[in-house]
Design a protein around this motif. Sequence first.
Motif, PDB file in Angstrom:
ATOM      1  N   HIS A  14      13.676  24.832  32.815  1.00 28.68           N
ATOM      2  CA  HIS A  14      13.042  24.538  34.082  1.00 28.68           C
ATOM      3  C   HIS A  14      13.958  23.974  35.145  1.00 28.68           C
ATOM      4  N   PRO A  15      14.818  24.792  35.735  1.00 34.62           N
ATOM      5  CA  PRO A  15      15.603  24.336  36.878  1.00 34.62           C
ATOM      6  C   PRO A  15      14.659  24.108  38.053  1.00 34.62           C
ATOM      7  N   GLU A  46       0.610  15.008  28.018  1.00 36.71           N
ATOM      8  CA  GLU A  46      -0.508  14.736  28.939  1.00 36.71           C
ATOM      9  C   GLU A  46      -0.351  13.374  29.628  1.00 36.71           C
ATOM     10  N   PHE A  47       0.113  12.381  28.883  1.00 39.24           N
ATOM     11  CA  PHE A  47       0.327  11.068  29.516  1.00 39.24           C
ATOM     12  C   PHE A  47       1.414  11.157  30.595  1.00 39.24           C
ATOM     13  N   ILE A  48       2.464  11.918  30.310  1.00 43.29           N
ATOM     14  CA  ILE A  48       3.547  12.047  31.295  1.00 43.29           C
ATOM     15  C   ILE A  48       3.022  12.778  32.538  1.00 43.29           C
ATOM     16  N   PHE A  76       8.341  15.821  36.393  1.00 44.05           N
ATOM     17  CA  PHE A  76       7.697  15.955  35.077  1.00 44.05           C
ATOM     18  C   PHE A  76       8.732  16.341  34.029  1.00 44.05           C
ATOM     19  N   TRP A  77       9.544  17.342  34.372  1.00 48.15           N
ATOM     20  CA  TRP A  77      10.467  17.835  33.354  1.00 48.15           C
ATOM     21  C   TRP A  77      11.551  16.805  33.021  1.00 48.15           C
ATOM     22  N   GLU A  78      11.977  16.044  34.008  1.00 48.71           N
ATOM     23  CA  GLU A  78      12.948  14.960  33.743  1.00 48.71           C
ATOM     24  C   GLU A  78      12.393  13.984  32.706  1.00 48.71           C
ATOM     25  N   LEU A  79      11.120  13.623  32.882  1.00 45.66           N
ATOM     26  CA  LEU A  79      10.501  12.656  31.970  1.00 45.66           C
ATOM     27  C   LEU A  79      10.307  13.268  30.579  1.00 45.66           C
ATOM     28  N   VAL A  80       9.939  14.553  30.550  1.00 43.28           N
ATOM     29  CA  VAL A  80       9.755  15.233  29.261  1.00 43.28           C
ATOM     30  C   VAL A  80      11.088  15.280  28.504  1.00 43.28           C
ATOM     31  N   GLU A  85      14.408  13.098  24.044  1.00 45.99           N
ATOM     32  CA  GLU A  85      15.569  12.366  23.486  1.00 45.99           C
ATOM     33  C   GLU A  85      15.112  11.131  22.726  1.00 45.99           C
ATOM     34  N   ARG A  86      13.832  11.071  22.465  1.00 45.19           N
ATOM     35  CA  ARG A  86      13.176  10.023  21.669  1.00 45.19           C
ATOM     36  C   ARG A  86      13.206   8.652  22.347  1.00 45.19           C
ATOM     37  N   VAL A  87      13.245   8.687  23.683  1.00 47.34           N
ATOM     38  CA  VAL A  87      13.014   7.450  24.436  1.00 47.34           C
ATOM     39  C   VAL A  87      11.517   7.138  24.287  1.00 47.34           C
TER      40      VAL A  87
END
Length: 303
Positions: A14-15, A46-48, A76-80, A85-87
Motif C-alpha cells: 500500500h504505497p 478494526e480498533f486501528i 491506517f497502513w502505518e499503524l498496521v 512488528e508486534r508493537v
Amino acid sequence: MTGASRKGAALPRHPRGWKGSVGQWLADAVFYLERRGVPEATANAEFIMAAVLETRRNEVKLGSAHPLREKQGFHFWELVVARGERVPLAYVLGTQNFMGLEIAVTPDVLVPRPETEELVAQAQLRLRASGVPSPAVLEIGTGSGCIAIALAKTFPAAVVYATESSPAALALAQKNAEAHGVSRRIRFIDEDVFKPAVSSAGWADLLISNPPYIPSAEVASLEPEVLREPALALDGGPDGLCAVRAIAAQAPARLKRGGCLLLEIGCTQGAAVRDILSRSGGQEVEIRKDLQGLDRIAAARFG
Ligand SMILES: C[S@@+](CC[C@H](N)C(=O)[O-])C[C@H]1O[C@@H](n2cnc3c(N)ncnc32)[C@H](O)[C@@H]1O
C-alpha cells in the motif's frame, strides 16, 4: 479479496495513493497481521481503523463500503505495519482504557492490564468499608499513573502520593493526571522503592502497588509485545519478589495503624508472598485469585 482467498500472495504494501473501501483496507490489514502472527488480527485491524476514523469499532463494521481518503489510508497502513512488528496495540493507538478512563501510554510505561483493574476494585471496596472520609493513598511504581488516577477519581476527598523511579513514566503519569483533572490531588514523587524516603512515614490508609514481579530468567520468554514494554516494569529480580520484599518491609512504617497493603502478584507467587507479608508483620493476610483462578492479589493489614 480476503486474506483466506489469497494464500501465498505477496503481502500488500500500500504505497501512498492506493484506493479502496474501509472493508478492503481491513481485509488487507487482517491478512497482513495474521501473516505476522498477531493474535486477534481482525479485532486489532478494526480498533486501528476506528482510531484513524475517530469513531467506534462497531461503526467501522457498519461503514465498510465507504472509501477511505488517501491520507487516512496512509495513516491506517502505518499503524498496521507497526502492529505487525508486534508493537502492542495500546502503544500503536497511544491509549488504553483502564477502569473506564482513557490513559495515554507510550513505550516508557507498562500498558495497564485488566488484572490491575481487579486490584483497584479491591482498593475501592476496602477504602469504602474503612469509612475514612479523606483516605490517604500511597502507590508505589505508578507507571502511567492509572492506579493513582482511578483512585483519585473514585475518592474525590482522597490525598494520593504516587512514587516511580522512571522520570519518563513520572512525566506521563503527571500528564494523565492533568487530563483527568486530578493533578492537584496526586503528588508524583521520584523515589526508588529500594531507597525509600521517610517523609511519608505512618501516613497512609492504603499502600497499593503493582510492582515488577516477573523472575528475571522468565523475561526473555515473554510474548513479543510484552518485550516492547519497559524491563523496569517487568523484571522483579531472581525470584520476581525483590520489589515485593522491599514494599512489605516498608509497610509497617508507611501505613497508619490498621492500614491496608494491596499488591498485584504473579500467578504462582501466592504462598511466597503470604510468607513475606506475615514475616513483615502483616495480619489477616489474604491471597485472592483472579477470574481464571490464579493467584493475583495479596492483601494484609498492618499495625
Ligand atoms: C508493573 S509496573 C506497574 C505500572 C502501573 N502502576 C500499572 O499498574 O500499570 C511497575 C512500575 O514500577 C516501576 N519501578 C520499577 N522499579 C522501581 C523502583 N526500584 N522504584 C520505583 N519504581 C520502580 C516501573 O518503572 C513501573 O512503572
